[in-house]
Design a protein around this motif. Structure first.
Motif, short mmCIF file in Angstrom:
data_model
loop_
_atom_site.label_atom_id
_atom_site.label_comp_id
_atom_site.label_asym_id
_atom_site.label_seq_id
_atom_site.Cartn_x
_atom_site.Cartn_y
_atom_site.Cartn_z
N GLU A 148 -0.57 6.01 -3.63
CA GLU A 148 -0.16 6.54 -2.32
C GLU A 148 0.02 8.06 -2.38
N GLN A 149 0.61 8.53 -3.46
CA GLN A 149 0.81 9.97 -3.61
C GLN A 149 -0.53 10.70 -3.73
N ILE A 150 -1.47 10.13 -4.45
CA ILE A 150 -2.80 10.74 -4.59
C ILE A 150 -3.46 10.86 -3.22
N PHE A 151 -3.40 9.80 -2.43
CA PHE A 151 -4.00 9.84 -1.10
C PHE A 151 -3.30 10.85 -0.19
N ILE A 167 -1.96 0.69 5.26
CA ILE A 167 -1.87 -0.47 4.35
C ILE A 167 -0.66 -0.33 3.44
N PHE A 168 -0.44 0.89 2.92
CA PHE A 168 0.73 1.12 2.08
C PHE A 168 2.03 0.95 2.87
N ALA A 169 2.03 1.39 4.15
CA ALA A 169 3.21 1.21 5.00
C ALA A 169 3.46 -0.28 5.24
N ALA A 170 2.39 -1.04 5.47
CA ALA A 170 2.52 -2.49 5.68
C ALA A 170 2.99 -3.17 4.39
#
Length: 177
Positions: free
Chosen positions: A36-39, A90-93
């Motif tokens: 997530e941090q990379i994105f 997607i990460f939030a979900a």
């Protein structure tokens, strides 16, 4: 009661399904947070993974070079199905699913005037009773165009108590006659 500021108002069903798969794969929390941090730090990566000109083989090699082995296959599938642009959703979900498993429901409140603590507690009681949760994580968003009232999004359901929503419903009733 926890208040959080979110970039996502609510998650699409596709993002929720991908998040469930990610949850079921039991990928480590560290690998997910690192991805997530990379994105977040390199938005051009999402553009490359979405670009139809870039071959799947090149996208897969890029994923292999950048990400932890435990999340690579998941990211390849997401990319192969053209959902790389939805990765932050997607990460939030995924976070919502993880919270849900802990008895925490995420509620997104859109308002004109911020609710008082009493109003917030009443909404929290309603949400906890309705969704069998222990607590609520709040995402708050001010939106003056609602004219008055509020919108509440919880687990894919919308509760519209805004003046704007009431006017739209009235307009629909009048035009159907």
């Amino acid at each position: 009661m926890k208040t959080a500021k979110s970039r996502e108002a609510y998650c699409s069903m596709a993002s929720i399904r991908y998040a469930k798969v990610l949850f079921d794969l039991e990928v480590s929390e560290e690998a997910i947070m690192a991805a997530e941090q990379i994105f977040e730090e390199s938005p051009e990566l999402v553009q490359v993974l979405q670009n139809p000109v870039v071959t799947l083989e090149k996208k897969h090699k890029l994923i292999d070079r950048i990400f932890d082995p435990s999340i690579r296959n998941f990211l390849k599938v997401v990319t192969d199905h053209g959902k790389a642009g939805d990765i932050s959703e997607i990460f939030a979900a995924y976070r919502q699913k993880k919270n849900e498993m802990s008895g925490i429901v995420t509620a997104h409140l859109v308002y004109v005037t911020a609710p008082t603590d009493g109003q917030k507690k009443e909404m929290e009681k309603f949400i906890c009773d309705k969704f069998h949760a222990r607590s609520v994580e709040w995402n708050m968003e001010k939106r003056p165009e609602l004219i008055g009232g509020f919108l509440l999004h919880v687990n894919g359901r919308e509760y519209d108590y805004s003046i704007q929503g009431r006017l739209k419903r009235l307009e629909q009733k009048l035009t159907w006659r």
